[in-house]
Design a protein around this motif. Structure first.
Motif, PDB file in Angstrom:
ATOM      1  N   THR A  11      -8.129  -6.467   9.272  1.00  0.00           N
ATOM      2  CA  THR A  11      -9.091  -7.052   8.132  1.00  0.00           C
ATOM      3  C   THR A  11      -9.135  -5.819   7.129  1.00  0.00           C
ATOM      4  O   THR A  11      -9.146  -6.228   5.877  1.00  0.00           O
ATOM      5  CB  THR A  11     -10.406  -7.030   8.890  1.00  0.00           C
ATOM      6  OG1 THR A  11     -10.465  -8.087   9.727  1.00  0.00           O
ATOM      7  CG2 THR A  11     -11.652  -7.493   7.779  1.00  0.00           C
ATOM      8  N   SER A  12      -9.273  -4.740   7.252  1.00  0.00           N
ATOM      9  CA  SER A  12      -9.219  -3.710   6.277  1.00  0.00           C
ATOM     10  C   SER A  12      -7.850  -3.808   5.245  1.00  0.00           C
ATOM     11  O   SER A  12      -7.876  -3.697   4.278  1.00  0.00           O
ATOM     12  CB  SER A  12      -9.482  -2.326   6.790  1.00  0.00           C
ATOM     13  OG  SER A  12      -8.231  -1.970   7.660  1.00  0.00           O
ATOM     14  N   SER A  17      -5.315  -5.264   0.217  1.00  0.00           N
ATOM     15  CA  SER A  17      -4.269  -6.026  -0.448  1.00  0.00           C
ATOM     16  C   SER A  17      -4.752  -6.842  -1.462  1.00  0.00           C
ATOM     17  O   SER A  17      -4.582  -7.093  -2.596  1.00  0.00           O
ATOM     18  CB  SER A  17      -3.484  -6.813   0.545  1.00  0.00           C
ATOM     19  OG  SER A  17      -2.795  -5.806   1.361  1.00  0.00           O
ATOM     20  N   ALA A  18      -6.167  -7.552  -0.951  1.00  0.00           N
ATOM     21  CA  ALA A  18      -6.962  -8.563  -1.927  1.00  0.00           C
ATOM     22  C   ALA A  18      -7.426  -7.696  -3.063  1.00  0.00           C
ATOM     23  O   ALA A  18      -7.452  -8.205  -4.473  1.00  0.00           O
ATOM     24  CB  ALA A  18      -8.022  -9.242  -1.103  1.00  0.00           C
ATOM     25  N   ARG A  23      -6.886  -6.449  -9.111  1.00  0.00           N
ATOM     26  CA  ARG A  23      -6.563  -5.555 -10.303  1.00  0.00           C
ATOM     27  C   ARG A  23      -5.508  -5.958 -11.042  1.00  0.00           C
ATOM     28  O   ARG A  23      -5.470  -5.964 -12.183  1.00  0.00           O
ATOM     29  CB  ARG A  23      -6.389  -3.948  -9.542  1.00  0.00           C
ATOM     30  CG  ARG A  23      -7.794  -3.378  -9.288  1.00  0.00           C
ATOM     31  CD  ARG A  23      -7.449  -2.018  -9.068  1.00  0.00           C
ATOM     32  NE  ARG A  23      -6.818  -1.821  -7.967  1.00  0.00           N
ATOM     33  CZ  ARG A  23      -7.275  -1.552  -6.668  1.00  0.00           C
ATOM     34  NH1 ARG A  23      -8.596  -1.159  -6.528  1.00  0.00           N
ATOM     35  NH2 ARG A  23      -6.545  -1.696  -5.760  1.00  0.00           N
ATOM     36  N   GLU A  24      -4.223  -6.340 -10.111  1.00  0.00           N
ATOM     37  CA  GLU A  24      -3.117  -6.623 -10.910  1.00  0.00           C
ATOM     38  C   GLU A  24      -3.288  -8.094 -11.760  1.00  0.00           C
ATOM     39  O   GLU A  24      -2.951  -8.094 -12.977  1.00  0.00           O
ATOM     40  CB  GLU A  24      -2.149  -6.780 -10.003  1.00  0.00           C
ATOM     41  CG  GLU A  24      -1.439  -5.468  -9.385  1.00  0.00           C
ATOM     42  CD  GLU A  24      -0.706  -5.659  -8.276  1.00  0.00           C
ATOM     43  OE1 GLU A  24      -0.157  -6.943  -7.882  1.00  0.00           O
ATOM     44  OE2 GLU A  24       0.139  -4.705  -7.751  1.00  0.00           O
TER      45      GLU A  24
END
Length: 55
Positions: A11-12, A17-18, A23-24
């Motif tokens: 989950t972390s 990653s999300a 940001r990208e």
């Protein structure tokens, strides 16, 4: 490693990653807006120069 620990770790990693993807995506959106602004500015310059030639 217990199943709960693996689930928490997964989950972390997914949340990190999300956040990176968000940001990208934000940077891509800003770049697109800047590109559109540049195109609009160029179009205005061309329109003004064509208007001056007609006079």
């Amino acid at each position: 490693m217990s199943a709960a620990a693996v689930s928490a770790l997964t989950t972390s990693v997914a949340i990190a990653s999300a956040a990176q993807a968000a940001r990208e995506l934000r940077l891509v959106e800003i770049g697109f807006v800047l590109l559109l602004a540049g195109c609009a500015t160029g179009a205005l310059v061309l329109l003004r120069s064509c208007g001056r030639k007609r006079r």
